[in-house]
Design an enzyme around this catalytic site. Structure first.
Site, short mmCIF file in Angstrom:
data_model
loop_
_atom_site.label_atom_id
_atom_site.label_comp_id
_atom_site.label_asym_id
_atom_site.label_seq_id
_atom_site.Cartn_x
_atom_site.Cartn_y
_atom_site.Cartn_z
CG ASP A 1 -1.82 1.16 1.34
OD1 ASP A 1 -1.59 2.17 0.64
OD2 ASP A 1 -2.78 1.10 2.13
CB VAL A 2 1.78 3.74 -2.61
CG1 VAL A 2 2.24 2.75 -3.66
CG2 VAL A 2 0.39 4.30 -2.93
CG ASN B 1 0.63 3.27 -13.06
OD1 ASN B 1 0.20 3.94 -13.98
ND2 ASN B 1 0.05 2.14 -12.67
CE1 TYR C 1 -7.82 10.66 -10.55
CE2 TYR C 1 -8.81 11.92 -12.34
CZ TYR C 1 -7.95 10.93 -11.90
OH TYR C 1 -7.21 10.21 -12.82
CG LEU D 1 -8.79 5.43 -12.41
CD1 LEU D 1 -8.28 5.31 -10.99
CD2 LEU D 1 -7.83 6.27 -13.25
#
Length: 271
Positions: free
Chosen positions: A67-68, A93, A155, A194
């Site tokens: 999990d970044v 990414n 976003y 996405l």
């Protein structure tokens, strides 16, 4: 100058599925030495690893569950991979699109904070003025950074932040000392999870009701085209450059247009 993927050591986040997975498939086919795939999707990530290692040879691709937004885990993997192989290319990414009250903070953490963290860490490890060998960082922005809309304002803000951050840290003030290129890719709407409606949400009931209709305005492209666009931009892109990949067309260098837009705004600051 033409840059090659052959023999490169690459770390890419959010690459178990979608555009990221397609990028991995292409660059391994072009002869990368090692690709580290960081993602939370363990099943698809392991499947991708096994598929490509079976095709191209053992230890070409390795999946790391990550999990970044877990900074210690993310930076630990950077250190581990660099110590073992020597990082040469980092592709930030990972990203999500969800403006709901429940998810918007996570969206900012993934789309902006983790990307900035990954960029700074990659630059620190690769920069020539601190003993590194130079390298390339590719950050993923979006066409939403290039225009305004009320549809998903949070976003849109995250991807605008990516564009501005990457362009600024890619300027020659940094590149001339570090020999680390920073490129930005602005993707158009792409046929990936996405944009699956079950993954999309906003904080506004009216906007939520019109999301499906409004999204149809954007022309879609195949994920394979998006991936190829990044692969091609890497080969020729200058540090601080911005690239547009949309509507199944070849990737396009839009750096001049972006710089001109900021010059117009800068004139307002100093007039």
């Amino acid at each position: 100058m033409i840059y090659e993927w052959k023999d490169k050591v690459v770390l890419i986040t959010g690459a178990a599925t979608g555009i990221g997975a397609e990028i991995v498939k292409i660059i391994v086919g072009e002869g990368t030495r090692y690709v580290a795939v960081l993602d939370i999707a363990e099943g698809p990530g392991i499947d991708l690893q096994n598929e490509l290692n079976a095709k191209y040879g053992e230890d070409k691709v390795k999946f790391y569950k990550c999990d970044v937004t877990d900074e210690d885990l993310l930076l630990g993997y950077f250190d581990e991979i660099h110590a073992k192989y020597g990082l040469e290319v980092v592709i930030n990414n990972a990203g999500i699109m969800n403006d709901s009250y429940k998810t918007y903070k996570k969206q900012i953490e993934i789309n902006v904070t983790a990307l900035v963290t990954g960029t700074l860490k990659a630059m620190d490890l690769m920069r020539k003025d601190k003993g590194g060998k130079g390298g390339t960082i590719i950050n993923i922005s979006s066409i939403v950074a290039l225009h305004q809309s009320p549809l998903l304002p949070i976003y849109f803000a995250t991807k605008s932040a990516v564009l501005q951050f990457s362009n600024c840290i890619g300027l020659d003030d940094f590149y001339s000392r570090t020999d680390v290129r920073v490129l930005t890719i602005c993707y158009g709407a792409t046929d990936t999870p996405l944009l699956d409606l079950k993954n999309l949400a906003t904080f506004d009931e009216h906007l939520q009701s019109i999301l499906p209709e409004r999204l149809q305005v954007y022309p879609f492209q195949l994920k394979e085209n998006a991936a190829q666009g990044l692969v091609d931009a890497f080969k020729v892109g200058e540090s601080g450059s911005t690239w547009l990949s949309t509507t199944n067309r070849p990737v396009k260098d839009i750096t001049t247009t972006v710089k001109k837009a900021y010059e117009l705004l800068t004139n307002l600051v100093f007039e």
